[in-house]
Design an enzyme around this catalytic site. Structure first.
Site, PDB file in Angstrom:
ATOM      1  N   ASN A  54       0.960  -1.008   0.163  1.00  9.32           N
ATOM      2  CA  ASN A  54       0.065  -0.034   0.064  1.00  9.32           C
ATOM      3  C   ASN A  54       1.048   1.192  -0.022  1.00  9.32           C
ATOM      4  O   ASN A  54       1.589   1.672   1.170  1.00  9.32           O
ATOM      5  CB  ASN A  54      -1.044  -0.160   1.239  1.00  9.32           C
ATOM      6  CG  ASN A  54      -1.597   1.082   1.453  1.00  9.32           C
ATOM      7  OD1 ASN A  54      -1.781   2.188   0.426  1.00  9.32           O
ATOM      8  ND2 ASN A  54      -2.267   1.310   2.581  1.00  9.32           N
ATOM      9  N   TRP A  55       0.930   1.684  -1.179  1.00 10.14           N
ATOM     10  CA  TRP A  55       1.852   2.980  -1.356  1.00 10.14           C
ATOM     11  C   TRP A  55       1.526   4.165  -0.576  1.00 10.14           C
ATOM     12  O   TRP A  55       2.139   5.391  -0.556  1.00 10.14           O
ATOM     13  CB  TRP A  55       2.271   3.389  -2.815  1.00 10.14           C
ATOM     14  CG  TRP A  55       3.067   2.165  -3.674  1.00 10.14           C
ATOM     15  CD1 TRP A  55       3.839   1.154  -2.863  1.00 10.14           C
ATOM     16  CD2 TRP A  55       3.799   2.502  -4.908  1.00 10.14           C
ATOM     17  NE1 TRP A  55       4.533   0.492  -3.786  1.00 10.14           N
ATOM     18  CE2 TRP A  55       4.525   1.311  -4.961  1.00 10.14           C
ATOM     19  CE3 TRP A  55       3.709   3.365  -5.975  1.00 10.14           C
ATOM     20  CZ2 TRP A  55       5.487   1.185  -6.201  1.00 10.14           C
ATOM     21  CZ3 TRP A  55       4.422   3.036  -7.103  1.00 10.14           C
ATOM     22  CH2 TRP A  55       5.316   1.982  -7.284  1.00 10.14           C
ATOM     23  N   LYS A  56       0.083   4.275  -0.280  1.00  9.35           N
ATOM     24  CA  LYS A  56      -0.334   5.444   0.326  1.00  9.35           C
ATOM     25  C   LYS A  56      -0.116   6.553  -0.752  1.00  9.35           C
ATOM     26  O   LYS A  56      -0.161   6.315  -1.940  1.00  9.35           O
ATOM     27  CB  LYS A  56      -0.006   5.731   1.707  1.00  9.35           C
ATOM     28  CG  LYS A  56       0.130   4.401   2.325  1.00  9.35           C
ATOM     29  CD  LYS A  56      -0.023   4.678   3.977  1.00  9.35           C
ATOM     30  CE  LYS A  56       0.028   3.320   4.762  1.00  9.35           C
ATOM     31  NZ  LYS A  56      -0.086   3.405   6.111  1.00  9.35           N
ATOM     32  N   HIS A  72      -9.310   1.440   4.420  1.00 10.72           N
ATOM     33  CA  HIS A  72      -8.125   1.567   5.159  1.00 10.72           C
ATOM     34  C   HIS A  72      -8.472   2.438   6.357  1.00 10.72           C
ATOM     35  O   HIS A  72      -9.154   3.500   6.251  1.00 10.72           O
ATOM     36  CB  HIS A  72      -7.130   2.155   4.186  1.00 10.72           C
ATOM     37  CG  HIS A  72      -5.733   2.073   4.866  1.00 10.72           C
ATOM     38  ND1 HIS A  72      -5.444   2.973   5.822  1.00 10.72           N
ATOM     39  CD2 HIS A  72      -4.673   1.272   4.658  1.00 10.72           C
ATOM     40  CE1 HIS A  72      -4.048   2.703   6.274  1.00 10.72           C
ATOM     41  NE2 HIS A  72      -3.983   1.393   5.883  1.00 10.72           N
ATOM     42  N   GLU A  81      -6.832   5.050   7.299  1.00  6.74           N
ATOM     43  CA  GLU A  81      -6.380   6.370   7.099  1.00  6.74           C
ATOM     44  C   GLU A  81      -7.833   6.864   6.472  1.00  6.74           C
ATOM     45  O   GLU A  81      -8.028   8.003   6.492  1.00  6.74           O
ATOM     46  CB  GLU A  81      -5.320   6.274   6.341  1.00  6.74           C
ATOM     47  CG  GLU A  81      -4.020   6.229   7.306  1.00  6.74           C
ATOM     48  CD  GLU A  81      -2.878   5.625   6.522  1.00  6.74           C
ATOM     49  OE1 GLU A  81      -2.809   5.614   5.364  1.00  6.74           O
ATOM     50  OE2 GLU A  81      -1.962   5.053   7.301  1.00  6.74           O
ATOM     51  N   GLU A 130      -5.941  -4.956  10.232  1.00 11.08           N
ATOM     52  CA  GLU A 130      -4.884  -4.116  10.560  1.00 11.08           C
ATOM     53  C   GLU A 130      -5.218  -3.352  12.047  1.00 11.08           C
ATOM     54  O   GLU A 130      -6.011  -2.334  11.953  1.00 11.08           O
ATOM     55  CB  GLU A 130      -4.797  -2.906   9.658  1.00 11.08           C
ATOM     56  CG  GLU A 130      -4.448  -3.504   8.083  1.00 11.08           C
ATOM     57  CD  GLU A 130      -3.707  -2.534   7.288  1.00 11.08           C
ATOM     58  OE1 GLU A 130      -2.676  -2.560   6.936  1.00 11.08           O
ATOM     59  OE2 GLU A 130      -4.364  -1.478   6.868  1.00 11.08           O
ATOM     60  N   GLY A 135       1.918   2.404  10.677  1.00 12.34           N
ATOM     61  CA  GLY A 135       2.841   3.468  10.599  1.00 12.34           C
ATOM     62  C   GLY A 135       3.348   3.828  11.666  1.00 12.34           C
ATOM     63  O   GLY A 135       4.174   4.934  12.028  1.00 12.34           O
ATOM     64  N   SER A 182       2.974  -2.126  10.439  1.00 10.74           N
ATOM     65  CA  SER A 182       4.448  -2.197  10.433  1.00 10.74           C
ATOM     66  C   SER A 182       5.110  -3.763  10.340  1.00 10.74           C
ATOM     67  O   SER A 182       5.966  -3.844  11.122  1.00 10.74           O
ATOM     68  CB  SER A 182       4.994  -1.934  12.027  1.00 10.74           C
ATOM     69  OG  SER A 182       4.396  -0.323  12.116  1.00 10.74           O
ATOM     70  N   GLY A 229       2.608  -1.256   4.274  1.00 11.11           N
ATOM     71  CA  GLY A 229       2.745   0.167   4.117  1.00 11.11           C
ATOM     72  C   GLY A 229       4.229   0.570   3.806  1.00 11.11           C
ATOM     73  O   GLY A 229       4.843   0.520   2.711  1.00 11.11           O
ATOM     74  N   GLY A 230       4.968   1.183   4.671  1.00 10.92           N
ATOM     75  CA  GLY A 230       6.214   1.743   4.678  1.00 10.92           C
ATOM     76  C   GLY A 230       7.199   0.830   3.959  1.00 10.92           C
ATOM     77  O   GLY A 230       7.945   1.411   3.053  1.00 10.92           O
TER      78      GLY A 230
HETATM   79  P1  PGA Z   1       2.587   0.275   7.706  1.00  9.98           P
HETATM   80  O1  PGA Z   1       1.250   0.499   6.932  1.00  9.98           O
HETATM   81  O2  PGA Z   1       3.050  -0.999   7.177  1.00  9.98           O
HETATM   82  O3  PGA Z   1       3.287   1.414   7.320  1.00  9.98           O
HETATM   83  O4  PGA Z   1       2.369   0.187   9.233  1.00  9.98           O
HETATM   84  C1  PGA Z   1       0.269  -0.602   6.914  1.00  9.98           C
HETATM   85  C2  PGA Z   1      -0.770  -0.082   6.029  1.00  9.98           C
HETATM   86  O5  PGA Z   1      -1.561   0.967   6.632  1.00  9.98           O
HETATM   87  O6  PGA Z   1      -1.679  -0.908   5.191  1.00  9.98           O
END
Ligand code: PGA
Length: 254
Positions: A9-11, A95, A97, A167, A173, A213, A234-235
């Site tokens: 997930n590149w966001k 998600h 966010e 999640e 994050g 994470s 994500g990251g």
């Molecule tokens: P993260 O994000 O790996 O940076 O914690 C995961 C996600 O939001 O899908």
């Protein structure tokens, strides 16, 4: 048997030029024989470059949101048909966010999920508890309720095109990761809820990812758990070597 799927997930990261460079670097690292599914969920404008860049790797491309109406006066939104026509196969819905910053509710998550499935997209449906719910000991009730509300009206046939990403919001994050035991237990609760809605077979076949994470260091341990069928990353999905290492860990499981 259910499939192990690693999705990035590149966001809101990477331009089309960055996308081209990213795939040049990662393609040799993830090409070749692999048993797990690999998906990159990229910003809308990066989709053409991602589709081009991922050619020959077996990886699929996803978007990070979709609207539930077919078209109309919804400034800034994207329809499922538009995504399909661009060659997108997956879409992340719900998600945390989106829920936290853009007012997504279980109701809109459900509408988006149904519209995406009806258009032939595969859905990565995200849900998970906030920190205070975990501390109060009501995680199981929260994820079970989200599972029921978000899947309302989704048929058993459509469920075959759904991946659920568990999640925990406190792990996204933050560098905090659920322990493998916590991830396994809560993914198990989601699977049991799906079994109560669709029966045991559908639940057994459902891919449930862990997200929050996950990285190249903790992936193998998390993926070793029975109920953890992949990851939403994500990251670490922005770093080709780290993401390729997670894919390699998932190939051992798959
Ligand atoms: P993260 O994000 O790996 O940076 O914690 C995961 C996600 O939001 O899908």
């Amino acid at each position: 048997m259910r499939k192990t799927v690693i999705a990035g997930n590149w966001k809101m990261n990477m331009t089309p030029a960055d996308t081209k460079a990213f795939f040049e670097e990662i393609s040799p690292l993830i090409s070749g024989r692999k048993s797990c599914g690999v998906v990159f969920c990229v910003p809308f404008v990066d989709i053409p470059a991602a589709i081009k860049g991922a050619k020959g790797t077996g990886a699929k491309i996803g978007a990070q949101n979709v609207h539930f109406k077919e078209n109309g006066a919804y400034t800034g939104e994207i329809s499922a048909k538009m995504l399909v026509e661009c060659g997108v196969e997956y879409v992340i819905i719900g998600h945390s966010e989106r829920r936290q910053y853009f007012g997504e509710t279980d109701e809109t998550v459900n509408l988006r999920t149904r519209a995406a499935l009806a258009a032939g997209l595969k859905v990565i449906l995200c849900l998970g508890e906030q920190l205070d719910a975990r501390q109060k000991g009501i995680t199981n009730e929260i994820v079970s309720m989200q599972t029921k509300l978000d899947l309302e009206g989704v048929t058993e046939e459509e469920l075959k095109n759904v991946i659920i990403a568990y999640e925990p919001v406190w792990a996204i994050g933050t560098g905090l990761t659920a322990t493998p035991e916590q991830a396994d237990e809560t993914c198990g609760v989601i699977r049991a809820t799906v079994a109560s809605l669709y029966g045991k077979k559908a639940a057994r076949d459902l891919t449930i990812q862990y997200g929050g994470s996950m990285n190249e260091k903790n992936a193998a341990e998390l993926l070793a758990k029975e109920n953890v069928d992949g990851g939403l990353i994500g990251g670490a999905s922005l770093k080709p070597a780290a993401f390729a290492a997670i894919v390699a860990a998932a190939n051992k499981k798959a």
